[in-house]
Design an enzyme around this catalytic site. Structure first.
Site, PDB file in Angstrom:
ATOM      1  N   ASP A  29       0.918  -1.123  -0.075  1.00 56.43           N
ATOM      2  CA  ASP A  29      -0.045  -0.008  -0.041  1.00 56.43           C
ATOM      3  C   ASP A  29       0.798   1.451   0.020  1.00 56.43           C
ATOM      4  O   ASP A  29       0.440   2.264   0.853  1.00 56.43           O
ATOM      5  CB  ASP A  29      -1.038   0.047   1.286  1.00 56.43           C
ATOM      6  CG  ASP A  29      -1.959  -1.046   1.039  1.00 56.43           C
ATOM      7  OD1 ASP A  29      -2.062  -1.977   0.176  1.00 56.43           O
ATOM      8  OD2 ASP A  29      -2.829  -1.210   1.889  1.00 56.43           O
ATOM      9  N   ASP A  55      -4.811  -0.796  -1.842  1.00 55.91           N
ATOM     10  CA  ASP A  55      -5.932  -0.585  -1.291  1.00 55.91           C
ATOM     11  C   ASP A  55      -6.932  -0.135  -2.497  1.00 55.91           C
ATOM     12  O   ASP A  55      -6.389   0.916  -3.052  1.00 55.91           O
ATOM     13  CB  ASP A  55      -6.096   0.686  -0.162  1.00 55.91           C
ATOM     14  CG  ASP A  55      -6.314   0.030   1.198  1.00 55.91           C
ATOM     15  OD1 ASP A  55      -6.172  -1.307   1.415  1.00 55.91           O
ATOM     16  OD2 ASP A  55      -6.294   0.873   2.467  1.00 55.91           O
ATOM     17  N   HIS A  87     -10.760   0.554  -2.669  1.00 55.62           N
ATOM     18  CA  HIS A  87     -11.893   0.508  -1.971  1.00 55.62           C
ATOM     19  C   HIS A  87     -12.865   1.399  -2.824  1.00 55.62           C
ATOM     20  O   HIS A  87     -12.964   2.073  -3.576  1.00 55.62           O
ATOM     21  CB  HIS A  87     -12.119   1.298  -0.841  1.00 55.62           C
ATOM     22  CG  HIS A  87     -11.096   0.658   0.338  1.00 55.62           C
ATOM     23  ND1 HIS A  87     -11.328  -0.391   0.682  1.00 55.62           N
ATOM     24  CD2 HIS A  87      -9.970   1.553   0.981  1.00 55.62           C
ATOM     25  CE1 HIS A  87     -10.251  -0.748   1.762  1.00 55.62           C
ATOM     26  NE2 HIS A  87      -9.535   0.360   1.909  1.00 55.62           N
ATOM     27  N   HIS A 113     -10.551   6.812   1.307  1.00 51.88           N
ATOM     28  CA  HIS A 113      -9.222   6.815   1.015  1.00 51.88           C
ATOM     29  C   HIS A 113      -9.143   5.744   0.098  1.00 51.88           C
ATOM     30  O   HIS A 113      -9.859   4.921  -0.005  1.00 51.88           O
ATOM     31  CB  HIS A 113      -8.220   6.613   2.273  1.00 51.88           C
ATOM     32  CG  HIS A 113      -8.293   5.374   2.912  1.00 51.88           C
ATOM     33  ND1 HIS A 113      -9.161   5.037   3.988  1.00 51.88           N
ATOM     34  CD2 HIS A 113      -7.577   4.319   2.620  1.00 51.88           C
ATOM     35  CE1 HIS A 113      -9.320   3.931   4.257  1.00 51.88           C
ATOM     36  NE2 HIS A 113      -8.402   3.532   3.461  1.00 51.88           N
ATOM     37  N   LYS A 169      -6.777  -4.910  -2.987  1.00 50.89           N
ATOM     38  CA  LYS A 169      -7.364  -5.481  -1.705  1.00 50.89           C
ATOM     39  C   LYS A 169      -8.473  -4.483  -1.169  1.00 50.89           C
ATOM     40  O   LYS A 169      -8.418  -3.368  -1.571  1.00 50.89           O
ATOM     41  CB  LYS A 169      -6.627  -5.751  -0.709  1.00 50.89           C
ATOM     42  CG  LYS A 169      -5.790  -4.754  -0.191  1.00 50.89           C
ATOM     43  CD  LYS A 169      -4.587  -5.126   0.740  1.00 50.89           C
ATOM     44  CE  LYS A 169      -3.816  -4.126   1.301  1.00 50.89           C
ATOM     45  NZ  LYS A 169      -4.688  -3.298   2.226  1.00 50.89           N
ATOM     46  N   CYS A 198      -2.085  -2.306   7.497  1.00 50.98           N
ATOM     47  CA  CYS A 198      -1.943  -3.167   6.533  1.00 50.98           C
ATOM     48  C   CYS A 198      -0.616  -4.220   6.419  1.00 50.98           C
ATOM     49  O   CYS A 198      -0.605  -5.175   5.879  1.00 50.98           O
ATOM     50  CB  CYS A 198      -2.051  -2.590   5.130  1.00 50.98           C
ATOM     51  SG  CYS A 198      -3.769  -1.809   5.068  1.00 50.98           S
TER      52      CYS A 198
END
Length: 183
Positions: free
Chosen positions: A8, A46, A48, A61, A86, A127
């Protein structure tokens, strides 16, 4: 086979981002130096959706396809072999790179005969820690670069607690200068 896993290292986790690790930018040159020392380099992101349950706990974020979810301009991206995404479902947090949804990381590592995993990135207490613990659970000899990981420092004491937890679980804490080319 030894592989480097960058967790990340994204704009939103750097100063100026939505959920910054205050000292996050200082690891970019260290990570760039590590890239030449491994034949296989994997990076997690990440990624999302806007309606993720993750945002019940955290500010928005790393929204999929956003500038915040991008790698920083200073990272030598051409040396990354593959990227795992992820936190892509609205029903999960996606703290560990082993929770990637676009590629089953454990299978990918097995296909590439990886038995030692070297981990760097952001953030120590979330993470990175969860990825390290999952790597150990999957029986990888796991190393964490102390000088190439930074914390978001959301709660006092969590950073040091994370380092202790990773080491107690069996991770070896190393420094970048200890690793030579073709680790």
């Amino acid at each position: 086979m030894k592989a480097l896993l960058i967790v990340d290292l994204q704009n939103d986790f750097l100063p100026g981002g939505a959920l910054p690790a205050p000292d996050g930018k200082q690891i970019i040159p260290v990570v760039n130096k590590l890239l030449d020392r491994f034949e296989l380099v994997i990076a997690s992101k990440d990624w999302h959706p806007e309606d993720s349950i993750h945002f019940e706990k955290w500010p928005l974020h790393c929204l999929a396809n956003s500038e915040g979810a991008a790698f920083p301009a200073g990272l030598e991206q051409s040396k990354i072999n593959t990227v795992v995404l992820k936190g892509t479902r609205n029903s999960d947090d996606g703290y560990s790179a082993f929770e990637a949804t676009n590629l089953q990381l454990n299978n990918y590592l097995a296909e590439n005969k990886v038995d030692e995993l070297y981990i760097c990135g952001l953030t120590t207490e979330y993470c990175v820690k969860n990825t390290v613990l999952d790597a150990l659970d999957a029986n990888y000899k796991t190393y964490v670069f102390r000088d190439a990981v930074e914390a978001v420092k959301a709660k006092a004491g969590d950073e040091e607690k994370a380092w202790q937890e990773m080491q107690s679980a069996g991770a070896s804490i190393v420094y970048s200068e200890e690793i030579r080319k073709n680790a």
